[in-house]
Design a protein around this motif. Sequence first.
Motif, mmCIF file in Angstrom:
data_model
loop_
_atom_site.group_PDB
_atom_site.id
_atom_site.type_symbol
_atom_site.label_atom_id
_atom_site.label_comp_id
_atom_site.label_asym_id
_atom_site.label_seq_id
_atom_site.Cartn_x
_atom_site.Cartn_y
_atom_site.Cartn_z
ATOM 1 N N LEU A 77 0.835 -1.208 0.000
ATOM 2 C CA LEU A 77 0.000 0.000 0.000
ATOM 3 C C LEU A 77 0.866 1.252 0.000
ATOM 4 C CD1 LEU A 77 -2.767 1.443 0.311
ATOM 5 C CD2 LEU A 77 -2.511 1.174 2.787
ATOM 6 N N ALA A 78 1.901 1.251 0.833
ATOM 7 C CA ALA A 78 2.782 2.417 0.912
ATOM 8 C C ALA A 78 3.498 2.672 -0.406
ATOM 9 C CB ALA A 78 3.794 2.217 2.038
ATOM 10 N N GLU A 79 3.720 1.605 -1.185
ATOM 11 C CA GLU A 79 4.399 1.744 -2.475
ATOM 12 C C GLU A 79 3.455 2.221 -3.575
ATOM 13 O OE1 GLU A 79 5.804 -2.174 -3.147
ATOM 14 O OE2 GLU A 79 7.350 -2.111 -1.584
ATOM 15 N N VAL A 80 2.174 1.840 -3.481
ATOM 16 C CA VAL A 80 1.227 2.069 -4.581
ATOM 17 C C VAL A 80 0.459 3.379 -4.449
ATOM 18 C CG1 VAL A 80 -0.885 1.162 -5.672
ATOM 19 C CG2 VAL A 80 0.999 -0.389 -5.101
ATOM 20 N N VAL A 81 0.068 3.764 -3.233
ATOM 21 C CA VAL A 81 -0.799 4.932 -3.036
ATOM 22 C C VAL A 81 -0.038 6.042 -2.321
ATOM 23 C CG1 VAL A 81 -2.990 5.772 -2.103
ATOM 24 C CG2 VAL A 81 -2.801 3.397 -2.877
ATOM 25 N N SER A 82 -0.011 7.222 -2.936
ATOM 26 C CA SER A 82 0.581 8.396 -2.291
ATOM 27 C C SER A 82 -0.548 9.276 -1.755
ATOM 28 C CB SER A 82 1.445 9.172 -3.284
ATOM 29 O OG SER A 82 0.670 9.610 -4.385
ATOM 30 N N GLU A 83 -0.204 10.222 -0.880
ATOM 31 C CA GLU A 83 -1.226 11.067 -0.273
ATOM 32 C C GLU A 83 -1.504 12.288 -1.144
ATOM 33 O OE1 GLU A 83 -0.044 11.884 3.767
ATOM 34 O OE2 GLU A 83 -1.027 10.036 4.444
ATOM 35 N N GLY A 84 -2.693 12.856 -0.990
ATOM 36 C CA GLY A 84 -3.092 14.054 -1.718
ATOM 37 C C GLY A 84 -3.755 15.025 -0.759
ATOM 38 N N GLU A 85 -4.562 15.928 -1.305
ATOM 39 C CA GLU A 85 -5.230 16.914 -0.464
ATOM 40 C C GLU A 85 -6.344 16.287 0.358
ATOM 41 O OE1 GLU A 85 -7.542 21.135 -1.204
ATOM 42 O OE2 GLU A 85 -5.919 20.577 -2.561
ATOM 43 N N ASN A 86 -7.070 15.337 -0.236
ATOM 44 C CA ASN A 86 -8.184 14.678 0.453
ATOM 45 C C ASN A 86 -7.937 13.182 0.655
ATOM 46 O OD1 ASN A 86 -9.392 17.115 -1.111
ATOM 47 N ND2 ASN A 86 -10.921 16.647 0.460
ATOM 48 N N ILE A 87 -6.769 12.709 0.285
ATOM 49 C CA ILE A 87 -6.424 11.293 0.396
ATOM 50 C C ILE A 87 -5.282 11.132 1.391
ATOM 51 C CG2 ILE A 87 -5.730 9.209 -0.840
ATOM 52 C CD1 ILE A 87 -8.409 10.420 -1.794
ATOM 53 N N TYR A 88 -5.515 10.322 2.413
ATOM 54 C CA TYR A 88 -4.481 10.058 3.412
ATOM 55 C C TYR A 88 -4.206 8.557 3.497
ATOM 56 C CZ TYR A 88 -5.060 14.861 5.026
ATOM 57 O OH TYR A 88 -5.104 16.227 5.083
ATOM 58 N N VAL A 89 -2.958 8.211 3.790
ATOM 59 C CA VAL A 89 -2.578 6.803 4.001
ATOM 60 C C VAL A 89 -1.932 6.720 5.384
ATOM 61 C CG1 VAL A 89 -1.368 4.802 3.047
ATOM 62 C CG2 VAL A 89 -2.148 6.618 1.512
ATOM 63 N N PRO A 90 -2.740 6.696 6.441
ATOM 64 C CA PRO A 90 -2.171 6.702 7.798
ATOM 65 C C PRO A 90 -1.364 5.421 8.041
ATOM 66 C CG PRO A 90 -4.553 7.102 7.817
ATOM 67 C CD PRO A 90 -4.198 6.614 6.454
ATOM 68 N N GLU A 91 -0.193 5.569 8.631
ATOM 69 C CA GLU A 91 0.624 4.405 8.951
ATOM 70 C C GLU A 91 0.041 3.683 10.155
ATOM 71 O OE1 GLU A 91 4.641 5.576 9.552
ATOM 72 O OE2 GLU A 91 4.942 6.248 7.487
ATOM 73 N N ALA A 92 0.341 2.387 10.243
ATOM 74 C CA ALA A 92 -0.030 1.648 11.450
ATOM 75 C C ALA A 92 0.716 2.267 12.630
ATOM 76 C CB ALA A 92 0.326 0.179 11.291
ATOM 77 N N PHE A 93 0.125 2.175 13.806
ATOM 78 C CA PHE A 93 0.692 2.808 14.999
ATOM 79 C C PHE A 93 1.985 2.114 15.404
ATOM 80 C CE2 PHE A 93 1.114 3.469 19.574
ATOM 81 C CZ PHE A 93 0.937 4.837 19.670
ATOM 82 N N GLU A 94 3.024 2.891 15.611
ATOM 83 C CA GLU A 94 4.300 2.338 16.082
ATOM 84 C C GLU A 94 4.327 2.442 17.603
ATOM 85 O OE1 GLU A 94 6.641 0.860 14.390
ATOM 86 O OE2 GLU A 94 5.739 1.173 12.414
ATOM 87 N N GLY A 95 4.177 1.331 18.273
ATOM 88 C CA GLY A 95 4.170 1.354 19.727
ATOM 89 C C GLY A 95 3.338 0.216 20.278
ATOM 90 N N SER A 96 3.211 0.171 21.595
ATOM 91 C CA SER A 96 2.491 -0.909 22.257
ATOM 92 C C SER A 96 0.981 -0.694 22.174
ATOM 93 C CB SER A 96 2.913 -0.987 23.720
ATOM 94 O OG SER A 96 2.446 0.169 24.420
ATOM 95 N N LEU A 97 0.234 -1.728 22.549
ATOM 96 C CA LEU A 97 -1.227 -1.627 22.578
ATOM 97 C C LEU A 97 -1.665 -0.556 23.572
ATOM 98 C CD1 LEU A 97 -4.101 -2.515 21.971
ATOM 99 C CD2 LEU A 97 -3.790 -4.427 23.561
ATOM 100 N N ASP A 98 -1.060 -0.530 24.758
ATOM 101 C CA ASP A 98 -1.429 0.480 25.756
ATOM 102 C C ASP A 98 -1.193 1.886 25.216
ATOM 103 O OD1 ASP A 98 -2.244 -1.384 27.569
ATOM 104 O OD2 ASP A 98 -0.408 -1.360 28.756
ATOM 105 N N GLU A 99 -0.063 2.051 24.511
ATOM 106 C CA GLU A 99 0.255 3.360 23.945
ATOM 107 C C GLU A 99 -0.725 3.728 22.835
ATOM 108 O OE1 GLU A 99 5.121 3.340 24.672
ATOM 109 O OE2 GLU A 99 4.252 2.464 22.863
ATOM 110 N N ALA A 100 -1.138 2.724 22.033
ATOM 111 C CA ALA A 100 -2.102 2.974 20.961
ATOM 112 C C ALA A 100 -3.449 3.409 21.537
ATOM 113 C CB ALA A 100 -2.272 1.733 20.098
ATOM 114 N N MET A 101 -3.907 2.711 22.583
ATOM 115 C CA MET A 101 -5.189 3.055 23.200
ATOM 116 C C MET A 101 -5.115 4.449 23.835
ATOM 117 S SD MET A 101 -7.302 0.599 22.576
ATOM 118 C CE MET A 101 -8.671 0.931 23.708
ATOM 119 N N LYS A 102 -3.985 4.759 24.467
ATOM 120 C CA LYS A 102 -3.822 6.068 25.095
ATOM 121 C C LYS A 102 -3.808 7.170 24.043
ATOM 122 C CE LYS A 102 -0.740 8.688 28.137
ATOM 123 N NZ LYS A 102 0.557 8.684 28.873
#
Length: 476
Positions: free
Chosen positions: A300-325
């Motif tokens: 996905l990161a290779e095929v789709v780039s971001e635009g004005e109304n298009i975002y490709v949010p990365e998966a969260f880097e960190g632990s589950l507790d940190e993601a929930m927080k």
Amino acid sequence: GDALTFVIQEHHAQALHWDFRLEHEGILASWALPKGPPTDPKKNHLAVQTEDHPMEYATFEGTIPKDQYGGGEVTIWDWGTYELEEWQDGKKVVATLHGQDDGGLGGVRKFSLFNTGGSGPNKDPAKNWMIHLMKDPASASPEPEPARAADDAAPVDIEPMLASLGKVETVARKEKDWAFEMKWDGIRAIATVRAATKDSDGSVTLTSRNGRDMTATYPELAELVDCVDVDCVVDGEIVALGPSSRPDFGRLQQRMGLTKSRDVERERSKTPVYLMVFDLLHSDGESLLRTSYDQRRERLAEVVSEGENIYVPEAFEGSLDEAMKSSKELDLEGVMAKQRDSVYLSGRRTRTWLKLKHSSTRDVLIVGWRTGTGERADTFASLLLAAHGDEGLVYLGRVGTGFDQHQLQSLRKTLDRMSRKTPPVEVPSEDRHDASWVTPSLVGEVTFGGITEAGRLRHPVWRGLREDIDPDDVGV
């Protein structure tokens, strides 16, 4: 002779695993696969041999009581017939499995299971096995690979894979096996993109989870064609942003369902929408449905780039507790936990994707409304809610808070067009007073604080209509 049967069951016992069962000499020989069947020939998965099961178990789905062996939910992940190539008792099994078009295997797959003896997690060497995905399964059988062929022919027909409601403690047990994404407060969309060429400007088609074409409703998302260089199909969430630049489902309501270009353009200027792209399902004619989540995210990161109304949010880097927080601090709904090895099961609700929410929400059917007074004299005081049960509709109570003036007025207009003389569900007398009834075809979403002993929603708050959800799918 008669075809041999196989079944793979997704088993949510104390720890999630997949039961891999092959018919052999009148019984089901069985292995437990903690990470499921492998999707990459280069990566073997652990297979723990378990006790044989009777043939009747090949069709079992349901709940095993928690106090019994294997207690938990069991669903059939895939099933079908298989061709046996080799069976050495206690040593090796080679078989070509013919799964269902919409099953977890995605068609024909050839596997080798082999015993590893003392090399494994179990003290009993007879239980220690590995399972290997062999290359080119089609060469072992003259039949085509139905799911992949169908996917390539009509990628626009892909339905979103759906997540189940999960618990933080379930994911925390094997946290390293899961990836975490923020849960966006919007509506799902499958976007089919035809890339621009010298002779064509390209195109984008947006389809809701219940198959509705939403392309005309969100014209700004046609920008996606400028963000890719190849034909592709992506999965994502359409969101509108509130004053604090976070997804606001209430604002998105002002755009949902509009089809007339004049109406769309008027609201578009007030409430622009954005597409959060989080999965790649097809790319340049290649189906990625049977590749792992990690592999799809990488592509996905290779095929789709971001635009004005298009975002490709990365998966969260960190632990589950940190993601929930982090999700809580951003005032988002919660976190999506996705198993790194999980394949994409189109149109299926699975437990390899889990919704970890900060508060409880659910879908509801509107079955009626009660007359308003004062400022609400021209709209309504509350909506009466229900959902499908085993024996028909089940009443869930009423909701009277969470509406803004626009929602009150537009809902009342819609409800007036759906009126009927009798209640579609059994409603207590105290809630029937001054009620008007409607055909139960409008789906809404509410937050709530729990369920009462009578089965009513406790302190429900209205969030908005869900035109992307089929009324028949709203169950208790």
